[in-house]
Design a protein around this motif. Structure first.
Motif, mmCIF file in Angstrom:
data_model
loop_
_atom_site.group_PDB
_atom_site.id
_atom_site.type_symbol
_atom_site.label_atom_id
_atom_site.label_comp_id
_atom_site.label_asym_id
_atom_site.label_seq_id
_atom_site.Cartn_x
_atom_site.Cartn_y
_atom_site.Cartn_z
ATOM 1 N N TYR A 136 -9.008 -4.799 -8.900
ATOM 2 C CA TYR A 136 -8.140 -5.322 -9.849
ATOM 3 C C TYR A 136 -6.691 -5.167 -9.130
ATOM 4 O O TYR A 136 -6.090 -6.154 -9.014
ATOM 5 C CB TYR A 136 -7.834 -4.747 -11.251
ATOM 6 C CG TYR A 136 -6.904 -5.416 -12.133
ATOM 7 C CD1 TYR A 136 -7.180 -6.383 -12.799
ATOM 8 C CD2 TYR A 136 -5.803 -4.861 -12.380
ATOM 9 C CE1 TYR A 136 -6.109 -7.180 -13.602
ATOM 10 C CE2 TYR A 136 -4.616 -5.147 -13.025
ATOM 11 C CZ TYR A 136 -4.858 -6.509 -13.740
ATOM 12 O OH TYR A 136 -3.738 -7.134 -14.392
ATOM 13 N N VAL A 137 -6.495 -4.099 -8.479
ATOM 14 C CA VAL A 137 -5.165 -3.577 -7.883
ATOM 15 C C VAL A 137 -5.077 -4.686 -6.586
ATOM 16 O O VAL A 137 -4.050 -5.490 -6.519
ATOM 17 C CB VAL A 137 -5.038 -2.243 -7.330
ATOM 18 C CG1 VAL A 137 -3.833 -2.157 -6.114
ATOM 19 C CG2 VAL A 137 -4.945 -1.407 -8.657
ATOM 20 N N ASN A 138 -6.177 -4.924 -5.773
ATOM 21 C CA ASN A 138 -5.922 -5.875 -4.690
ATOM 22 C C ASN A 138 -5.993 -7.397 -5.095
ATOM 23 O O ASN A 138 -5.360 -8.309 -4.748
ATOM 24 C CB ASN A 138 -7.602 -5.546 -3.954
ATOM 25 C CG ASN A 138 -7.345 -4.328 -3.028
ATOM 26 O OD1 ASN A 138 -6.103 -3.872 -2.787
ATOM 27 N ND2 ASN A 138 -8.588 -3.805 -2.941
ATOM 28 N N ALA A 139 -6.709 -7.780 -6.434
ATOM 29 C CA ALA A 139 -6.597 -9.104 -7.010
ATOM 30 C C ALA A 139 -5.252 -9.440 -7.239
ATOM 31 O O ALA A 139 -4.998 -10.493 -7.001
ATOM 32 C CB ALA A 139 -7.808 -9.250 -7.933
ATOM 33 N N ASP A 150 1.888 -3.900 -6.027
ATOM 34 C CA ASP A 150 2.656 -3.095 -4.992
ATOM 35 C C ASP A 150 2.908 -1.765 -5.231
ATOM 36 O O ASP A 150 3.314 -0.811 -4.437
ATOM 37 C CB ASP A 150 4.089 -3.609 -4.681
ATOM 38 C CG ASP A 150 4.824 -3.947 -5.955
ATOM 39 O OD1 ASP A 150 4.655 -3.534 -6.993
ATOM 40 O OD2 ASP A 150 5.753 -4.815 -5.834
ATOM 41 N N LEU A 151 2.431 -1.164 -6.401
ATOM 42 C CA LEU A 151 2.633 0.324 -6.773
ATOM 43 C C LEU A 151 1.441 0.640 -7.690
ATOM 44 O O LEU A 151 0.860 -0.151 -8.691
ATOM 45 C CB LEU A 151 3.797 0.523 -7.592
ATOM 46 C CG LEU A 151 4.034 2.054 -7.882
ATOM 47 C CD1 LEU A 151 4.395 2.931 -6.463
ATOM 48 C CD2 LEU A 151 5.348 2.242 -8.548
ATOM 49 N N THR A 193 -7.078 0.274 -0.938
ATOM 50 C CA THR A 193 -5.950 -0.530 -1.203
ATOM 51 C C THR A 193 -4.825 -0.108 -0.565
ATOM 52 O O THR A 193 -4.805 0.801 0.438
ATOM 53 C CB THR A 193 -5.553 -0.323 -2.494
ATOM 54 O OG1 THR A 193 -5.000 1.282 -2.764
ATOM 55 C CG2 THR A 193 -6.534 -0.434 -3.787
ATOM 56 N N ALA A 194 -3.867 -0.981 -0.372
ATOM 57 C CA ALA A 194 -2.731 -0.722 0.470
ATOM 58 C C ALA A 194 -1.448 -0.401 -0.324
ATOM 59 O O ALA A 194 -0.365 -0.150 0.364
ATOM 60 C CB ALA A 194 -2.503 -1.995 1.442
ATOM 61 N N SER A 195 -1.370 -0.310 -1.513
ATOM 62 C CA SER A 195 -0.082 -0.195 -2.452
ATOM 63 C C SER A 195 0.562 1.151 -2.149
ATOM 64 O O SER A 195 -0.529 2.152 -1.817
ATOM 65 C CB SER A 195 -0.471 -0.382 -3.872
ATOM 66 O OG SER A 195 -1.332 -1.688 -3.985
ATOM 67 N N ASP A 196 1.485 1.464 -2.698
ATOM 68 C CA ASP A 196 2.207 2.637 -2.665
ATOM 69 C C ASP A 196 1.722 3.510 -3.869
ATOM 70 O O ASP A 196 1.099 2.865 -4.558
ATOM 71 C CB ASP A 196 3.849 2.453 -2.807
ATOM 72 C CG ASP A 196 4.617 2.051 -1.446
ATOM 73 O OD1 ASP A 196 3.891 1.941 -0.403
ATOM 74 O OD2 ASP A 196 5.668 1.641 -1.475
ATOM 75 N N LEU A 197 1.820 4.666 -4.055
ATOM 76 C CA LEU A 197 1.192 5.487 -4.915
ATOM 77 C C LEU A 197 2.528 6.427 -5.676
ATOM 78 O O LEU A 197 3.300 6.892 -4.988
ATOM 79 C CB LEU A 197 0.127 6.311 -4.415
ATOM 80 C CG LEU A 197 -1.002 5.575 -4.002
ATOM 81 C CD1 LEU A 197 -1.353 6.125 -2.652
ATOM 82 C CD2 LEU A 197 -2.160 5.470 -4.849
ATOM 83 N N LEU A 198 2.369 6.504 -6.874
ATOM 84 C CA LEU A 198 3.321 7.254 -7.724
ATOM 85 C C LEU A 198 2.487 8.169 -8.547
ATOM 86 O O LEU A 198 1.617 7.642 -9.516
ATOM 87 C CB LEU A 198 4.246 6.474 -8.462
ATOM 88 C CG LEU A 198 5.341 7.362 -9.476
ATOM 89 C CD1 LEU A 198 6.208 8.112 -8.536
ATOM 90 C CD2 LEU A 198 5.876 6.319 -10.375
#
Length: 289
Positions: free
Chosen positions: A241-244, A248-249, A276-281
């Motif tokens: 889902y994040v990739n689709a 960005d986070l 994934t390539a998103s930033d992470l919080l």
């Protein structure tokens, strides 16, 4: 909540992307204060000349990043330089400065970069009880879309409350994965599809009711929230889902679980980071069990 941001980095890892992202977040929070903590590891301390060269290069990197933060975002920057462990130095400094957010850049590692960075982010978040941002991407624009996998527990609600305050103007999608208990056995036993669909619809109504309670609890921040339901088994996952959607986070709740749940959560989190390539919080709202 404090709005100051602590940017921690380990030389010679690049810090420009993390510094720019930290400055963007500080600006969104109406803060003008950002502190650099740059740590030089023991390997760079061998020999006086090597130590001095590493320190000079480290200071130059921080000077460049802080000048950019001042010129582009009007940030007032200060800096501290230390020799030793990034984790220990950050813990000590966060205890003294009580920042509203700790930002770190992706750290290079020769064998297990995903495991190394996940463990660092998790341990900082849990030890400091401070939201910890792991920056992986160049900060070309402010965050627009964040994804949070929620089970609608009290910890999830607290995590969302903190995230909403830290990310003004960011759309947050609450993702909930679910499956019909015993669906495989029911199909093997020849239970009709419409009966299984009725069970699924009941689960979805329960999730939507929990989501409605979340919206009520998080007013007025609830306007930025949306819900995505991922039924299983369908091949869909939080990672897919994040990739689709190109989020960005990704927001993670760092609250510690019971042993087996903790192992499963860490495995899923590492898989998500690796794919994934998103930033992470990561946000931890409770002490360790």
């Amino acid at each position: 909540m404090s709005t100051s941001i602590l940017l921690a980095s380990l030389y010679p890892n690049p810090l420009a992307h993390a510094a720019q992202r930290a400055a963007m977040l500080a600006q969104a929070l109406n803060s003008r204060s950002m502190e650099f903590l740059s740590v030089i590891p023991p390997a760079e301390q061998e020999g006086g000349d090597v130590k001095h060269v590493s320190l000079a290069r480290c200071m130059n990197d921080v000077k460049t990043a802080s000048a950019n933060a001042l010129i582009r975002f009007g940030m007032r920057c200060s800096a501290t330089f230390e020799f030793g462990s990034l984790f220990e130095s950050t813990i000590r400094h966060a205890g003294q400065a009580a920042p509203g957010l700790i930002a770190i850049a992706w750290q290079a590692h020769p064998w297990w970069p995903v495991l190394h960075n996940f463990n660092l982010m998790r341990d900082l978040s849990r030890s400091c009880l401070c939201p910890t941002l792991l920056v992986r991407q160049e900060a070309k624009r402010p965050y627009r879309h964040a994804v949070f996998a929620s089970d609608f527990s009290c910890e999830s609600l607290q995590t969302l409350r903190v995230a909403a305050r830290l990310l003004p103007g960011v759309r947050i999608t609450i993702v909930h994965t679910y499956k019909v208990p015993g669906e495989g056995h029911m199909r093997t036993a020849g239970v009709r599809d419409d009966a299984i669909d009725a069970c699924r619809q009941t689960l979805e109504r329960e999730v939507k009711t929990a989501y409605a309670r979340t919206l009520e609890e998080l007013k007025p921040e609830s306007s930025k929230l949306t819900l995505a339901l991922l039924p299983r088994p369908t091949g869909l996952s939080v990672t897919n889902y994040v990739n689709a959607v190109g989020a960005d986070l990704v927001i993670l709740s760092g609250s510690q679980r019971w042993l087996v749940d903790e192992w499963c959560w860490q495995s899923r989190a590492r898989d998500l980071i690796g794919k994934t390539a998103s930033d992470l919080l990561m946000i931890t709202t409770t002490r360790r069990i």
